[in-house]
Design a protein around this motif. Structure first.
Motif, PDB file in Angstrom:
ATOM      1  N   PRO A 100       0.831  -1.207   0.000  1.00  0.00           N
ATOM      2  CA  PRO A 100       0.000   0.000   0.000  1.00  0.00           C
ATOM      3  C   PRO A 100       0.862   1.251   0.000  1.00  0.00           C
ATOM      4  O   PRO A 100       1.826   1.360   0.750  1.00  0.00           O
ATOM      5  N   ASP A 101       0.528   2.186  -0.873  1.00  0.00           N
ATOM      6  CA  ASP A 101       1.339   3.379  -1.073  1.00  0.00           C
ATOM      7  C   ASP A 101       0.430   4.602  -1.047  1.00  0.00           C
ATOM      8  O   ASP A 101      -0.435   4.754  -1.904  1.00  0.00           O
ATOM      9  N   PRO A 102       0.600   5.502  -0.073  1.00  0.00           N
ATOM     10  CA  PRO A 102      -0.287   6.673   0.022  1.00  0.00           C
ATOM     11  C   PRO A 102      -0.187   7.612  -1.179  1.00  0.00           C
ATOM     12  O   PRO A 102      -1.165   8.284  -1.504  1.00  0.00           O
ATOM     13  N   VAL A 103       0.968   7.657  -1.853  1.00  0.00           N
ATOM     14  CA  VAL A 103       1.086   8.506  -3.036  1.00  0.00           C
ATOM     15  C   VAL A 103       0.246   7.941  -4.178  1.00  0.00           C
ATOM     16  O   VAL A 103      -0.454   8.675  -4.876  1.00  0.00           O
ATOM     17  N   MET A 104       0.306   6.633  -4.362  1.00  0.00           N
ATOM     18  CA  MET A 104      -0.506   6.001  -5.399  1.00  0.00           C
ATOM     19  C   MET A 104      -1.983   6.278  -5.182  1.00  0.00           C
ATOM     20  O   MET A 104      -2.730   6.632  -6.106  1.00  0.00           O
ATOM     21  N   HIS A 105      -2.411   6.155  -3.950  1.00  0.00           N
ATOM     22  CA  HIS A 105      -3.831   6.338  -3.683  1.00  0.00           C
ATOM     23  C   HIS A 105      -4.235   7.813  -3.681  1.00  0.00           C
ATOM     24  O   HIS A 105      -5.398   8.133  -3.914  1.00  0.00           O
ATOM     25  N   ALA A 106      -3.280   8.700  -3.452  1.00  0.00           N
ATOM     26  CA  ALA A 106      -3.576  10.122  -3.638  1.00  0.00           C
ATOM     27  C   ALA A 106      -3.841  10.415  -5.111  1.00  0.00           C
ATOM     28  O   ALA A 106      -4.737  11.185  -5.450  1.00  0.00           O
ATOM     29  N   LEU A 107      -3.079   9.773  -5.991  1.00  0.00           N
ATOM     30  CA  LEU A 107      -3.288   9.957  -7.429  1.00  0.00           C
ATOM     31  C   LEU A 107      -4.647   9.420  -7.855  1.00  0.00           C
ATOM     32  O   LEU A 107      -5.386  10.067  -8.607  1.00  0.00           O
ATOM     33  N   LEU A 108      -4.994   8.231  -7.365  1.00  0.00           N
ATOM     34  CA  LEU A 108      -6.299   7.664  -7.708  1.00  0.00           C
ATOM     35  C   LEU A 108      -7.425   8.498  -7.108  1.00  0.00           C
ATOM     36  O   LEU A 108      -8.472   8.680  -7.722  1.00  0.00           O
ATOM     37  N   LEU A 139       6.578  16.765 -15.400  1.00  0.00           N
ATOM     38  CA  LEU A 139       5.604  15.711 -15.183  1.00  0.00           C
ATOM     39  C   LEU A 139       4.487  15.779 -16.219  1.00  0.00           C
ATOM     40  O   LEU A 139       4.123  16.875 -16.664  1.00  0.00           O
ATOM     41  N   PRO A 140       3.933  14.627 -16.596  1.00  0.00           N
ATOM     42  CA  PRO A 140       2.686  14.669 -17.360  1.00  0.00           C
ATOM     43  C   PRO A 140       1.639  15.415 -16.535  1.00  0.00           C
ATOM     44  O   PRO A 140       1.510  15.191 -15.332  1.00  0.00           O
ATOM     45  N   ARG A 141       0.913  16.303 -17.168  1.00  0.00           N
ATOM     46  CA  ARG A 141       0.001  17.148 -16.411  1.00  0.00           C
ATOM     47  C   ARG A 141      -1.092  16.351 -15.717  1.00  0.00           C
ATOM     48  O   ARG A 141      -1.571  16.736 -14.647  1.00  0.00           O
ATOM     49  N   THR A 142      -1.494  15.246 -16.333  1.00  0.00           N
ATOM     50  CA  THR A 142      -2.520  14.424 -15.699  1.00  0.00           C
ATOM     51  C   THR A 142      -2.050  13.929 -14.344  1.00  0.00           C
ATOM     52  O   THR A 142      -2.802  13.938 -13.365  1.00  0.00           O
ATOM     53  N   ILE A 143      -0.784  13.481 -14.257  1.00  0.00           N
ATOM     54  CA  ILE A 143      -0.243  13.001 -12.985  1.00  0.00           C
ATOM     55  C   ILE A 143      -0.131  14.150 -11.990  1.00  0.00           C
ATOM     56  O   ILE A 143      -0.552  14.036 -10.833  1.00  0.00           O
ATOM     57  N   PHE A 154      -2.355  14.555  -8.573  1.00  0.00           N
ATOM     58  CA  PHE A 154      -1.678  14.562  -7.280  1.00  0.00           C
ATOM     59  C   PHE A 154      -2.115  15.770  -6.447  1.00  0.00           C
ATOM     60  O   PHE A 154      -2.412  15.640  -5.251  1.00  0.00           O
ATOM     61  N   ILE A 155      -2.166  16.928  -7.075  1.00  0.00           N
ATOM     62  CA  ILE A 155      -2.606  18.131  -6.362  1.00  0.00           C
ATOM     63  C   ILE A 155      -4.029  17.951  -5.845  1.00  0.00           C
ATOM     64  O   ILE A 155      -4.331  18.229  -4.680  1.00  0.00           O
ATOM     65  N   LYS A 156      -4.899  17.455  -6.710  1.00  0.00           N
ATOM     66  CA  LYS A 156      -6.292  17.263  -6.320  1.00  0.00           C
ATOM     67  C   LYS A 156      -6.410  16.238  -5.194  1.00  0.00           C
ATOM     68  O   LYS A 156      -7.168  16.436  -4.229  1.00  0.00           O
ATOM     69  N   GLY A 157      -5.658  15.135  -5.315  1.00  0.00           N
ATOM     70  CA  GLY A 157      -5.702  14.115  -4.274  1.00  0.00           C
ATOM     71  C   GLY A 157      -5.201  14.638  -2.941  1.00  0.00           C
ATOM     72  O   GLY A 157      -5.779  14.349  -1.884  1.00  0.00           O
ATOM     73  N   MET A 158      -4.132  15.431  -2.952  1.00  0.00           N
ATOM     74  CA  MET A 158      -3.604  15.999  -1.722  1.00  0.00           C
ATOM     75  C   MET A 158      -4.594  16.985  -1.109  1.00  0.00           C
ATOM     76  O   MET A 158      -4.756  17.035   0.122  1.00  0.00           O
ATOM     77  N   GLU A 159      -5.259  17.750  -1.947  1.00  0.00           N
ATOM     78  CA  GLU A 159      -6.263  18.681  -1.437  1.00  0.00           C
ATOM     79  C   GLU A 159      -7.426  17.932  -0.813  1.00  0.00           C
ATOM     80  O   GLU A 159      -7.954  18.330   0.228  1.00  0.00           O
ATOM     81  N   MET A 160      -7.835  16.825  -1.438  1.00  0.00           N
ATOM     82  CA  MET A 160      -8.948  16.040  -0.894  1.00  0.00           C
ATOM     83  C   MET A 160      -8.563  15.348   0.403  1.00  0.00           C
ATOM     84  O   MET A 160      -9.419  15.028   1.227  1.00  0.00           O
ATOM     85  N   LYS A 161      -7.256  15.134   0.598  1.00  0.00           N
ATOM     86  CA  LYS A 161      -6.773  14.577   1.862  1.00  0.00           C
ATOM     87  C   LYS A 161      -6.481  15.681   2.873  1.00  0.00           C
ATOM     88  O   LYS A 161      -5.951  15.416   3.947  1.00  0.00           O
ATOM     89  N   SER A 188       5.874  17.719  -0.463  1.00  0.00           N
ATOM     90  CA  SER A 188       4.929  16.729  -0.967  1.00  0.00           C
ATOM     91  C   SER A 188       5.162  16.457  -2.451  1.00  0.00           C
ATOM     92  O   SER A 188       4.986  15.336  -2.919  1.00  0.00           O
ATOM     93  N   VAL A 189       5.558  17.498  -3.204  1.00  0.00           N
ATOM     94  CA  VAL A 189       5.903  17.278  -4.606  1.00  0.00           C
ATOM     95  C   VAL A 189       7.134  16.393  -4.702  1.00  0.00           C
ATOM     96  O   VAL A 189       7.216  15.497  -5.555  1.00  0.00           O
ATOM     97  N   GLN A 190       8.090  16.614  -3.817  1.00  0.00           N
ATOM     98  CA  GLN A 190       9.273  15.758  -3.785  1.00  0.00           C
ATOM     99  C   GLN A 190       8.873  14.314  -3.480  1.00  0.00           C
ATOM    100  O   GLN A 190       9.439  13.368  -4.032  1.00  0.00           O
ATOM    101  N   ARG A 191       7.864  14.166  -2.635  1.00  0.00           N
ATOM    102  CA  ARG A 191       7.375  12.829  -2.296  1.00  0.00           C
ATOM    103  C   ARG A 191       6.800  12.134  -3.528  1.00  0.00           C
ATOM    104  O   ARG A 191       6.963  10.932  -3.705  1.00  0.00           O
TER     105      ARG A 191
END
Length: 466
Positions: A73-81, A111-115, A119-126, A134-137
């Motif tokens: 389990p990876d919190p960055v992966m799930h932030a993207l999803l 970075l591809p803009r989709t990624i 990531f920004i949206k996922g971090m905001e939702m968290k 966090s970008v470095q992460r």
């Protein structure tokens, strides 16, 4: 109760990265394309049916490959999803541009803009700010995933329906793979992101019956230490038998000790009651959840048990790819799946440093009912259960009649439609109660209690196990 430390290698359920699984319908042709692919998160992604029974759908394959890259389990992966990027799109971008991302100057423009936007949206939702750390992460995670991708042993740009990829995902068709949206996906796993903000599995590899995953709407986890005495073995076996006799699925970890005897209790009851009429209760099966890939299930002394579980319509499952080694850090993470898949958790015998206490802690955070069987206060094998009861972290079990009252009403096998109906009605009831000022946890407990049988009826059923 929680014996884990707050580190990357030994996470505890108190470390809660806010994440959930979402889906979007996106397709990006280049790294410079706009963020048109990010869409609203879907609570239950639509399952993409395979072209035939032996072929895994593309969304599930993408999730399996991403799960391998994450290696857990990876919190960055799930932030993207959570941010709305679809697993198929994320895998396509990683396969096509992963090496270029690693070689970039670590700027958002590389970075591809989709990624980046997901990531920004996922971090905001968290509720986490998109700061430089966090970008470095995100970059660090992409580097890790790219490194793992290079270890796959085949060209990552191959089609997800190709024989090479399908053979790898299914371990030469020796396993099935399911993901959120599949009819056999356990809906209880949604409680991990929705209740405590932890990521649910990207997918699950399994052997045995996929129907075992949703056959019972109220599975019961039976856990305990590996080192148990005759009392612990007897209790785990008898509780497993009783839960199966009431038609409920037994969930445990397939390990030596309490796990094995709980599984055996269910299996032996199934085999002694193979024939039942439509008016009788269908014996509950059992599911073993492993901390490593299914090519490394163990211990070897339990191999006969594992074969019997499969032969009796149970299942062996893991969130890790088939060749993943069951390292120590994985067991605490595995425990969250045992707890999430269950409605009740019964600790039969445990020492003070038993992993079963970690499972109980996950269960408490997930608003599950946690129970413990007490024992001799002078014997270290019972210290963990006694401590759970002393600290009011588990309800005491004083007899087998208590077990019969703990379990929900005995039932026949639950169809997918019945399970979905139960889930919807339960969530509606909880939400209604919450909107009226009643605590969500109290509402969940009230619903669970309302589904129990009359005590007198259950006492009569339990006498044969006393």
């Amino acid at each position: 109760m929680n014996n884990s430390t707050k580190s990357d290698s030994s996470p505890s359920p108190d470390e809660i990265p806010r994440a959930t699984v979402g889906a979007s319908v996106a397709k990006e042709g280049s790294m410079e394309q706009s963020n048109e692919g990010v869409s609203t998160v879907a609570e239950h992604p639509v399952h993409e049916n395979a072209t035939d029974e032996s072929t895994i759908g593309e969304d599930t394959v993408a999730r399996a490959l991403l799960s391998y890259c994450c290696d857990g389990p990876d919190p960055v992966m799930h932030a993207l999803l959570l941010g709305g990027i679809q697993a198929i799109v994320l895998w396509s971008l990683l396969a096509e541009y992963g090496a270029r991302i690693v070689q970039s100057n670590h700027t958002s423009h590389s970075l591809p803009r989709t990624i980046h936007h997901a990531f920004i949206k996922g971090m905001e939702m968290k509720n986490q700010c998109q700061t430089k750390p966090s970008v470095q992460r995100l970059y660090d995670a992409l580097v890790r995933w790219e490194s793992r991708k290079e270890m796959l042993g085949f060209d990552a740009t191959l089609g997800l329906q190709s024989d090479t990829v399908q053979d790898w995902v299914t371990a030469q068709h020796s396993m099935w793979v399911i993901a959120p949206g599949h009819p056999s996906w356990p809906y209880q796993l949604h409680d991990l992101p929705n209740t405590i903000g932890w990521s649910s599995p990207m997918c699950l590899w399994g052997q045995g019956s996929t129907e075992a995953m949703t056959r019972c709407a109220h599975p019961v986890a039976i856990v305990g230490s590996r080192q148990i005495d005759d009392y612990g073995r007897h209790m785990a076996m008898q509780v497993g038998r009783l839960v199966s006799s009431l038609g409920h699925t037994v969930i445990s970890g397939g390990a030596l000790g309490a796990d094995a005897f709980a599984h055996w209790g269910a299996v032996q009851y199934q085999e002694s009651n193979e024939s039942f009429s439509g008016s009788e209760i269908e014996p509950g099966s059992t599911i073993a959840v492993f901390a490593g890939g299914l090519n490394h299930i163990g211990p070897s002394s339990n191999q006969r048990l594992f074969e019997r579980i499969k032969a009796n319509h149970g299942a062996l499952i893991s969130e890790l790819s088939p060749d993943s080694i069951p390292e120590a850090r994985r067991f605490l993470l595995r425990n969250r799946i045992i707890a999430a898949m269950s409605q009740q958790i019964i600790v039969t015998q445990a020492r003070t440093r038993s992993g079963a206490l970690n499972t109980a802690n996950w269960g408490a955070n997930l608003l599950r009912e946690v129970y413990a069987i007490p024992g001799d206060i002078e014997h270290p094998n019972n210290a963990g259960c006694n401590a759970l009861i002393r600290d009011a972290k588990a309800s005491i079990v004083t007899s087998m009649e208590d077990i019969a009252q703990i379990c929900p009403k005995p039932h026949m096998s639950t169809t997918v439609a019945e399970t979905e109906s139960l889930e919807a009605s339960t969530l509606h009831s909880i939400e209604s109660r919450s909107s009226n000022g009643i605590d969500r946890g109290q509402a969940s407990l009230t619903l669970a209690v309302s589904q129990r049988r009359e005590p007198q009826t259950r006492k009569q059923e339990a006498r044969e196990w006393s």
